[in-house]
Design an enzyme around this catalytic site. Structure first.
Site, PDB file in Angstrom:
ATOM      1  N   HIS A   1       0.832  -1.197   0.000  1.00 47.32           N
ATOM      2  CA  HIS A   1       0.000   0.000   0.000  1.00 47.32           C
ATOM      3  C   HIS A   1       0.872   1.254   0.000  1.00 47.32           C
ATOM      4  CE1 HIS A   1      -3.160   2.674   2.094  1.00 47.32           C
ATOM      5  NE2 HIS A   1      -3.343   2.690   0.787  1.00 47.32           N
TER       6      HIS A   1
ATOM      7  N   ASP B   1       8.050   7.191 -20.831  1.00 45.56           N
ATOM      8  CA  ASP B   1       8.337   7.181 -22.267  1.00 45.56           C
ATOM      9  C   ASP B   1       9.841   7.018 -22.494  1.00 45.56           C
ATOM     10  OD1 ASP B   1       9.474   9.747 -21.847  1.00 45.56           O
ATOM     11  OD2 ASP B   1       7.632  10.762 -22.452  1.00 45.56           O
TER      12      ASP B   1
ATOM     13  N   HIS C   1       6.378  18.748 -14.845  1.00 39.93           N
ATOM     14  CA  HIS C   1       7.196  17.641 -15.357  1.00 39.93           C
ATOM     15  C   HIS C   1       8.499  17.523 -14.565  1.00 39.93           C
ATOM     16  CE1 HIS C   1       8.630  14.664 -18.138  1.00 39.93           C
ATOM     17  NE2 HIS C   1       9.651  15.409 -18.521  1.00 39.93           N
TER      18      HIS C   1
ATOM     19  N   TYR D   1       5.471  13.770 -22.686  1.00 44.95           N
ATOM     20  CA  TYR D   1       4.874  13.699 -21.349  1.00 44.95           C
ATOM     21  C   TYR D   1       4.062  12.429 -21.119  1.00 44.95           C
ATOM     22  CZ  TYR D   1       6.392  18.498 -21.553  1.00 44.95           C
ATOM     23  OH  TYR D   1       7.160  19.627 -21.712  1.00 44.95           O
ATOM     24  N   SER D   2       4.436  11.351 -21.764  1.00 41.32           N
ATOM     25  CA  SER D   2       3.760  10.062 -21.571  1.00 41.32           C
ATOM     26  C   SER D   2       4.421   9.320 -20.414  1.00 41.32           C
ATOM     27  CB  SER D   2       3.806   9.242 -22.856  1.00 41.32           C
ATOM     28  OG  SER D   2       3.044   9.863 -23.858  1.00 41.32           O
ATOM     29  N   ASN D   3       4.230   9.879 -19.234  1.00 44.71           N
ATOM     30  CA  ASN D   3       4.809   9.346 -18.007  1.00 44.71           C
ATOM     31  C   ASN D   3       3.745   9.381 -16.921  1.00 44.71           C
ATOM     32  OD1 ASN D   3       7.624   9.433 -19.106  1.00 44.71           O
ATOM     33  ND2 ASN D   3       7.194  11.623 -19.096  1.00 44.71           N
TER      34      ASN D   3
END
Length: 132
Positions: free
Chosen positions: A20, A28, A99, A121-123
């Site tokens: 948890h 990316d 970012h 920004y594919s994170n």
């Protein structure tokens, strides 16, 4: 031999070991990985595997209570954001940070999973929930 779920042994172990509030990052091609943080590099070529493909597998296999995204994705990659948000359960909390701050936050994740994604920004940082 395992025939369902996450077949990649490194990804499966990572998912199995999450407790948890533990966090894991799916990134990316360009996301830097801090020294000392394990990197599971899945990239085969530009675009393969995609961010969405890897995210789908993880969302099917772990309980997520919170996600953290870069604020910049809203303007720089709205299609990616729309597809991502459509996959999240209504109970998942969403936090947007810069970012630069997201990159700093990767210093505290259990691992960074590097995809072949080549869009900006594919994170995402996924925070594990609890089933009880």
């Amino acid at each position: 031999m395992k025939k369902t779920g996450i077949l990649n042994s490194h990804l499966a172990k990572l998912a199995d070991d999450l407790g948890h509030t533990d966090q894991v990052c799916i990134g990316d091609l360009g996301l830097p990985v801090p020294n000392g943080i394990p990197k599971i590099d899945l990239s085969l070529t530009s675009g393969v595997p995609s961010f969405q493909e890897v995210l789908d597998i993880y969302l099917e296999n772990i309980l997520v209570e919170k996600v953290i995204l870069a604020e910049e994705i809203k303007e720089a990659n709205p299609d990616q954001l729309s597809r991502l948000l459509a996959k999240l359960d209504n109970s998942v909390s969403i936090e947007y940070v810069s970012h630069d701050h997201l990159k700093q936050m990767t210093q505290d994740v259990k691992a960074v999973i590097r995809t072949g994604e080549n869009t900006p920004y594919s994170n995402i940082i996924l925070q594990s929930g609890v089933i009880i």
